[in-house]
Design a protein around this motif. Sequence first.
Motif, PDB file in Angstrom:
ATOM      1  N   THR A  70       0.787  -1.545  -0.032  1.00 26.90           N
ATOM      2  CA  THR A  70       0.336   0.241   0.053  1.00 26.90           C
ATOM      3  C   THR A  70       0.844   1.534  -0.016  1.00 26.90           C
ATOM      4  O   THR A  70       0.673   1.910  -0.949  1.00 26.90           O
ATOM      5  CB  THR A  70      -1.197   0.257   1.193  1.00 26.90           C
ATOM      6  N   ILE A  71       1.906   1.319   0.970  1.00 24.25           N
ATOM      7  CA  ILE A  71       2.497   2.433   0.952  1.00 24.25           C
ATOM      8  C   ILE A  71       4.017   2.487  -0.264  1.00 24.25           C
ATOM      9  O   ILE A  71       3.441   3.740  -0.774  1.00 24.25           O
ATOM     10  CB  ILE A  71       3.688   2.415   2.112  1.00 24.25           C
ATOM     11  N   ILE A  72       4.008   1.783  -1.030  1.00 31.62           N
ATOM     12  CA  ILE A  72       5.300   1.852  -1.852  1.00 31.62           C
ATOM     13  C   ILE A  72       4.642   2.008  -3.679  1.00 31.62           C
ATOM     14  O   ILE A  72       4.951   2.754  -4.219  1.00 31.62           O
ATOM     15  CB  ILE A  72       6.702   1.119  -1.635  1.00 31.62           C
ATOM     16  N   ASP A  73       3.190   1.637  -3.636  1.00 34.31           N
ATOM     17  CA  ASP A  73       2.314   1.002  -4.789  1.00 34.31           C
ATOM     18  C   ASP A  73       2.128   2.270  -6.093  1.00 34.31           C
ATOM     19  O   ASP A  73       2.885   2.459  -6.718  1.00 34.31           O
ATOM     20  CB  ASP A  73       1.366   0.500  -4.575  1.00 34.31           C
ATOM     21  N   PRO A  74       2.294   3.790  -4.929  1.00 31.69           N
ATOM     22  CA  PRO A  74       2.205   4.843  -5.800  1.00 31.69           C
ATOM     23  C   PRO A  74       3.948   5.884  -6.247  1.00 31.69           C
ATOM     24  O   PRO A  74       3.443   6.462  -6.383  1.00 31.69           O
ATOM     25  CB  PRO A  74       1.162   5.825  -4.400  1.00 31.69           C
ATOM     26  N   HIS A  75       4.862   5.199  -5.602  1.00 34.96           N
ATOM     27  CA  HIS A  75       5.802   5.881  -5.875  1.00 34.96           C
ATOM     28  C   HIS A  75       6.973   4.582  -6.863  1.00 34.96           C
ATOM     29  O   HIS A  75       7.590   4.765  -6.370  1.00 34.96           O
ATOM     30  CB  HIS A  75       6.601   6.178  -4.532  1.00 34.96           C
ATOM     31  N   VAL A  76       6.257   3.550  -7.159  1.00 38.95           N
ATOM     32  CA  VAL A  76       7.024   2.774  -7.928  1.00 38.95           C
ATOM     33  C   VAL A  76       6.229   2.663  -9.586  1.00 38.95           C
ATOM     34  O   VAL A  76       4.947   2.456  -8.826  1.00 38.95           O
ATOM     35  CB  VAL A  76       7.292   1.257  -7.086  1.00 38.95           C
ATOM     36  N   ASP A  77       7.048   2.983 -10.387  1.00 33.34           N
ATOM     37  CA  ASP A  77       6.038   2.598 -11.910  1.00 33.34           C
ATOM     38  C   ASP A  77       6.061   0.839 -11.885  1.00 33.34           C
ATOM     39  O   ASP A  77       7.185   0.395 -12.415  1.00 33.34           O
ATOM     40  CB  ASP A  77       7.174   3.333 -12.686  1.00 33.34           C
ATOM     41  N   PHE A  78       5.260  -0.121 -12.251  1.00 33.50           N
ATOM     42  CA  PHE A  78       4.830  -0.889 -12.167  1.00 33.50           C
ATOM     43  C   PHE A  78       5.195  -1.416 -13.679  1.00 33.50           C
ATOM     44  O   PHE A  78       5.450  -2.277 -13.635  1.00 33.50           O
ATOM     45  CB  PHE A  78       4.621  -1.445 -10.978  1.00 33.50           C
ATOM     46  N   ASP A  79       4.426  -0.699 -14.113  1.00 31.32           N
ATOM     47  CA  ASP A  79       4.031  -0.423 -15.437  1.00 31.32           C
ATOM     48  C   ASP A  79       5.278  -0.658 -16.411  1.00 31.32           C
ATOM     49  O   ASP A  79       5.466  -1.632 -17.113  1.00 31.32           O
ATOM     50  CB  ASP A  79       3.159   0.207 -16.139  1.00 31.32           C
TER      51      ASP A  79
END
Length: 226
Positions: A70-79
């Motif tokens: 939840t915390i890192i998801d907004p800050h990593v460009d997983f796409d």
Amino acid sequence: MKFAKFSFGLTAWLGVWGVLLALASGLAGADEALLPPQIVIQHTADELQKNLQKPEYKKDFVKATHLVETIIDPHVDFDRVSMLILGKYWKTATPEQQVRFKKEFRMLLVRTYTTAFTEYANWTIRHRPMTLDASDKRVVVRTEILQAGAQPVAVDYRMANVKGDWKVYDVVIEGISLIQNYRTSFTNEVAQTGSLDQLIAEIAQRNKTALKEPLGNNAAGGKGAS
């Protein structure tokens, strides 16, 4: 699949995101203004540090994993990460395969980060000087990870500006790229088996097994760190 063959090992993984915990100590950038990409890491670190050392997370790996995601998801460009790691196989994958790979690879990384976060927190970071122009769309945030009794570890974050938000898409530890490391291993695996579906299924099974194990088995050398 032998997941260890494309794993950095615990020390390297601690360098990847253990830095985020260290940032919260206030030793990093205490005497200098942080630029926006650095601030992203700072704020992420604050959230992780505030929560992950609580007993309920240290004792419950699944709960801690959900928190980290939840915390890192907004800050990593997983796409971007998924596309770069699969390389040529991303272009030939079906939309459904792309979605499944991104989901399972994200969980693989989150599990590994969670192991580092919950087991080790005594890291500090030293930011190296950087500049940022208004026109910059990609930057490298250069840091050194410091630990008592050990040599500094160089950790560089490659970040991209995605619709106004700075996001990490690669981490380079002592010159070793996370993207390159996984791309070599994954593309070799697909080339050998001829099946992207098999690769995704094996990662998914690994994730499923790890999340059912006791917290102790997800520590150093355990399955949760693979």
